[in-house]
Design an enzyme around this catalytic site. Structure first.
Site, PDB file in Angstrom:
ATOM      1  N   ASP A  46      13.752  47.379  15.182  1.00 27.43           N
ATOM      2  CA  ASP A  46      13.416  48.690  16.277  1.00 27.43           C
ATOM      3  C   ASP A  46      14.226  47.966  17.610  1.00 27.43           C
ATOM      4  O   ASP A  46      15.399  47.529  18.054  1.00 27.43           O
ATOM      5  CB  ASP A  46      11.879  47.632  17.166  1.00 27.43           C
ATOM      6  CG  ASP A  46      10.997  48.023  15.933  1.00 27.43           C
ATOM      7  OD1 ASP A  46      10.969  49.381  15.323  1.00 27.43           O
ATOM      8  OD2 ASP A  46       9.778  47.530  16.482  1.00 27.43           O
ATOM      9  N   TYR A  47      13.904  49.151  18.278  1.00 28.99           N
ATOM     10  CA  TYR A  47      14.837  49.440  19.931  1.00 28.99           C
ATOM     11  C   TYR A  47      14.912  48.393  19.891  1.00 28.99           C
ATOM     12  O   TYR A  47      15.632  47.794  21.419  1.00 28.99           O
ATOM     13  CB  TYR A  47      14.015  50.569  20.592  1.00 28.99           C
ATOM     14  CG  TYR A  47      14.757  51.239  21.449  1.00 28.99           C
ATOM     15  CD1 TYR A  47      16.625  52.031  21.882  1.00 28.99           C
ATOM     16  CD2 TYR A  47      14.467  50.890  23.214  1.00 28.99           C
ATOM     17  CE1 TYR A  47      17.540  52.098  22.821  1.00 28.99           C
ATOM     18  CE2 TYR A  47      15.265  51.163  23.676  1.00 28.99           C
ATOM     19  CZ  TYR A  47      17.110  51.402  24.021  1.00 28.99           C
ATOM     20  OH  TYR A  47      17.551  52.262  25.450  1.00 28.99           O
TER      21      TYR A  47
END
Length: 236
Positions: free
Chosen positions: A105-106
Site C-alpha cells: 500500500d501507499y
C-alpha cells in the site's frame, strides 16, 4: 517444440506478469503471426510463431533481473501512476523494464520484490503456493489474547474468511501494541483490515520478509540485486 499458453509465453519474455498479459490479450494488444488473438486459452509454439505486443515482436529472455527494494511510505507500487504520484520504479536506476511482484500500500513500507520474470512473479503471487509475507505492525490499543486467537484461526473481512495467520505480540506500550504477523494471502489492505476487524487501527506497517527473502538492515529507498542464493530460494 511443445505448445505453450500465450499469456505464459508473454510473461516469460519479461513483458508483464501473467495476469497483466491476460489483460493485454483481452484488450487486443497481442498478435500471433500478424493476427490479433483475444482468447486466453490460445497456445503458440515458441521459436516458430511470431508474437507481437503493441506491434513490437517479443523474444524469450536469456537472463532475468531480480531486485529487492525497501519501499518507503508515500510511493505507489506500480510502474506508472495516473495521478503522477511517485512510484517504486522511480527509486531504481536501471534501464531494463521491471515490475513489482504484488503490491504494498501507499502508506506501507518494507520489502518489495521486482523482476522481469513474469512466470516467477505469477508463482510468487499465486495463493496456492502459500508463500508467507511477514510484517511488523504498530497498532492502536492493547491486543488481547482473544484477538490474537481470532487472527490465528481466521476471521471474516469483506465477505471472506482469511486463512490462519502467524501472530506474535512483540511488546506493548501505554497506548499501542507492536505485533509481528505473517500471512500467505495478499488481498487488498488485508493486514490492516484484519486488525480493524478485531478493533485495532494500524498506525504503521512494514513488511520485513517475503518467503525466505528478508529486508535485513536495508534503508528506506535502498535496493539490491538478489544474490544467487536468494534467487534459488524464490525459485524452489
Amino acid at each position: 517444440m511443445a505448445e505453450e499458453r500465450l499469456q505464459k509465453y508473454i510473461a516469460r519474455c519479461g513483458i508483464a506478469s501473467r495476469r497483466k498479459a491476460e489483460e493485454m490479450i483481452l484488450q487486443g494488444k497481442v498478435k500471433v503471426n500478424g493476427r490479433i488473438v483475444r482468447e486466453l486459452g490460445s497456445k503458440i509454439i515458441p521459436g516458430k510463431d511470431v508474437v507481437t505486443v503493441n506491434n513490437k515482436r517479443i523474444y524469450e529472455k536469456e537472463k532475468y533481473i531480480y531486485i529487492k527494494l525497501y519501499k518507503p511510505e508515500g510511493y505507489v507500487t506500480t510502474v506508472k501512476d495516473q495521478f503522477n504520484r511517485k512510484t517504486v520504479i522511480d527509486l531504481i536506476s536501471i534501464k531494463e523494464r521491471i515490475y513489482p511482484v504484488g503490491r504494498l500500500d501507499y502508506d506501507t513500507s518494507g520489502l518489495l520484490l521486482l523482476t522481469d520474470d513474469g512466470d516467477l512473479a505469477n508463482k510468487l503471487m499465486h495463493p496456492k503456493y502459500r508463500i508467507y509475507k511477514t510484517y511488523n505492525a504498530e497498532i492502536k490499543g492493547s491486543l488481547s489474547n482473544d484477538s490474537i486467537n481470532l487472527l490465528r484461526t481466521g476471521l471474516l473481512i469483506d465477505g471472506y474468511k482469511t486463512a490462519p495467520a502467524k501472530v506474535k505480540l512483540l511488546k506493548q506500550s501505554q497506548n499501542n501494541s507492536y505485533v509481528e504477523i505473517s500471512i500467505h494471502e495478499g488481498k487488498n489492505r488485508q493486514v490492516r483490515k484484519m486488525f480493524e476487524a478485531v478493533g485495532h487501527k494500524v498506525v504503521k506497517l512494514k513488511r520485513i520478509s517475503f518467503g525466505n527473502i528478508v529486508l535485513g538492515n536495508m534503508k528506506p529507498g535502498e535496493w539490491k540485486y538478489l544474490t544467487d542464493e536468494e534467487v534459488r530460494f524464490i525459485k524452489e
